[in-house]
Design a protein around this motif. Structure first.
Motif, PDB file in Angstrom:
ATOM      1  N   PHE A   1      46.361  -2.436  -4.219  1.00 27.47           N
ATOM      2  CA  PHE A   1      46.805  -3.256  -5.349  1.00 27.47           C
ATOM      3  C   PHE A   1      47.837  -2.541  -6.217  1.00 27.47           C
ATOM      4  O   PHE A   1      48.844  -3.143  -6.613  1.00 27.47           O
ATOM      5  N   GLU A   2      47.613  -1.293  -6.542  1.00 27.90           N
ATOM      6  CA  GLU A   2      48.550  -0.588  -7.422  1.00 27.90           C
ATOM      7  C   GLU A   2      49.927  -0.476  -6.768  1.00 27.90           C
ATOM      8  O   GLU A   2      50.957  -0.630  -7.443  1.00 27.90           O
ATOM      9  N   ALA A   3      49.948  -0.228  -5.476  1.00 23.89           N
ATOM     10  CA  ALA A   3      51.225  -0.147  -4.766  1.00 23.89           C
ATOM     11  C   ALA A   3      51.936  -1.494  -4.785  1.00 23.89           C
ATOM     12  O   ALA A   3      53.169  -1.558  -4.898  1.00 23.89           O
ATOM     13  N   ALA A   4      51.167  -2.577  -4.691  1.00 27.72           N
ATOM     14  CA  ALA A   4      51.769  -3.915  -4.735  1.00 27.72           C
ATOM     15  C   ALA A   4      52.411  -4.174  -6.094  1.00 27.72           C
ATOM     16  O   ALA A   4      53.527  -4.727  -6.183  1.00 27.72           O
TER      17      ALA A   4
ATOM     18  N   ALA B   1      51.759  -6.328  -0.037  1.00 25.62           N
ATOM     19  CA  ALA B   1      51.301  -4.944   0.044  1.00 25.62           C
ATOM     20  C   ALA B   1      49.845  -4.737  -0.347  1.00 25.62           C
ATOM     21  O   ALA B   1      49.284  -3.686  -0.038  1.00 25.62           O
ATOM     22  N   ILE B   2      49.218  -5.711  -1.011  1.00 23.67           N
ATOM     23  CA  ILE B   2      47.819  -5.499  -1.403  1.00 23.67           C
ATOM     24  C   ILE B   2      46.971  -5.155  -0.186  1.00 23.67           C
ATOM     25  O   ILE B   2      46.177  -4.206  -0.198  1.00 23.67           O
TER      26      ILE B   2
ATOM     27  N   GLY C   1      51.942  -5.984   8.052  1.00 25.10           N
ATOM     28  CA  GLY C   1      52.618  -4.729   7.749  1.00 25.10           C
ATOM     29  C   GLY C   1      53.765  -5.008   6.799  1.00 25.10           C
ATOM     30  O   GLY C   1      54.297  -6.126   6.770  1.00 25.10           O
ATOM     31  N   VAL C   2      54.168  -4.019   6.007  1.00 18.14           N
ATOM     32  CA  VAL C   2      55.281  -4.201   5.074  1.00 18.14           C
ATOM     33  C   VAL C   2      56.382  -3.189   5.380  1.00 18.14           C
ATOM     34  O   VAL C   2      56.123  -2.095   5.872  1.00 18.14           O
ATOM     35  N   ILE C   3      57.611  -3.595   5.088  1.00 17.68           N
ATOM     36  CA  ILE C   3      58.763  -2.725   5.303  1.00 17.68           C
ATOM     37  C   ILE C   3      58.850  -1.708   4.171  1.00 17.68           C
ATOM     38  O   ILE C   3      58.209  -1.867   3.126  1.00 17.68           O
TER      39      ILE C   3
END
Length: 287
Positions: free
Chosen positions: A164-167, A158-159, A127-129
């Motif tokens: 991917f685009e969000a990363a 985040a991938i 999970g990412v913050i």
């Protein structure tokens, strides 16, 4: 003579996919330096596995990490990039982590945007913050360093979580916050890797994990893409684990080392690896 921080910064700036081996302890760092590597990575997963005997799930403490960095910095002259996991807390904790690791002898610190407790970048269930929280951590890290050349490496996982685009968007935000280098973890194909190296304006790290999600492309291809560093965080640890399992298994089965003698470093090799001759010279000098 340049400082370790300056040398690490220059290594990243070349963008020639310099191979950076991981080291979980001072002995492995010595081996990397003896073999001519220009830098080494203080691997959090390696410390968790080798020092604690646990998986890479956020169990290593800041004090344990700092002790390892100090021992390694005393043992070698190459610059050390330190795996700082999530910074051990909020932006204030992150600032303290930077100061401690810089004092311990690290030349740079990698911070990641996973929730705490973090997991290996190639594990499932990460999970990412929120992006804003990570941006504040990076700003705190940049403000906390004493040496402006101490490298702040911002990693996103985040991938696997947001796509991917969000990363890529996160990495751009990290750069705007002051990160010197970014590290988009676990791209799953060459197309993603090419876009990471081409579209992000600061030097990029690619993590090549044996058995992991990222294609294990050769250095020449990674350099052609434009990556600054090819990280092999736990290759040495994996090699050591296989070797010790086979040697001790043979010792158990045969009751001697005759079957595996050719796989053991000699007594002389072992002493050379820890620079015993230098300590012998000191003993003579001060006796």
């Amino acid at each position: 003579m340049t400082t370790r921080c300056e040398r690490l910064k220059a290594l990243f700036a070349r963008r020639d996919a310099a191979v950076m081996p991981g080291a979980p302890n001072a002995l492995f760092a010595r081996v990397a330096e003896d073999l001519g590597f220009e830098s080494a990575y203080v691997t959090g997963a390696g410390i968790a596995n080798m020092h604690l005997g646990v998986p890479d799930i956020g169990l290593v403490t800041l004090s344990e990490l700092a002790d390892h960095v100090q021992a390694m910095a005393e043992a070698v002259n190459v610059p050390l990039l330190v795996d700082g996991d999530t910074g051990f807390g909020n932006p204030i904790n992150t600032a303290r982590t930077v100061r401690i690791i810089e004092r311990a002898g690290g030349a740079g610190l990698q911070l990641e945007d996973q929730v705490f407790p973090k997991k290996c970048g190639h594990f499932s269930g990460k999970g990412v913050i929120p992006l804003s929280e990570m941006v504040h951590k990076i700003r705190a890290a940049v403000d906390a360093r004493v040496d402006g050349n101490f490298q702040i490496v911002a990693r996103t996982d985040a991938i696997a979580v947001e796509g991917f685009e969000a990363a890529l968007d996160r990495a751009h935000a990290f750069i705007e916050a002051g990160a010197d280098v970014t590290f988009v973890e676990a791209p799953v194909n060459a197309e993603q890797m090419t876009r990471i190296a081409r579209e992000l304006p600061v030097p990029q790290i690619v993590n090549v994990v044996h058995g992991g999600k990222t294609p294990p492309l050769p250095r020449a291809k990674l350099a052609e893409m434009g990556f600054a560093t090819a990280l092999y965080a736990n290759a040495a640890l994996q090699a050591a684990l296989r070797a010790v399992t086979e040697v001790l298994g043979s010792l158990r089965d045969h009751g001697s080392l005759q079957e595996v003698g050719g796989r053991l470093a000699s007594f002389e090799e072992r002493q050379r690896a820890v620079a015993k001759d230098k300590f012998d010279a000191l003993e003579i000098r001060y006796s």
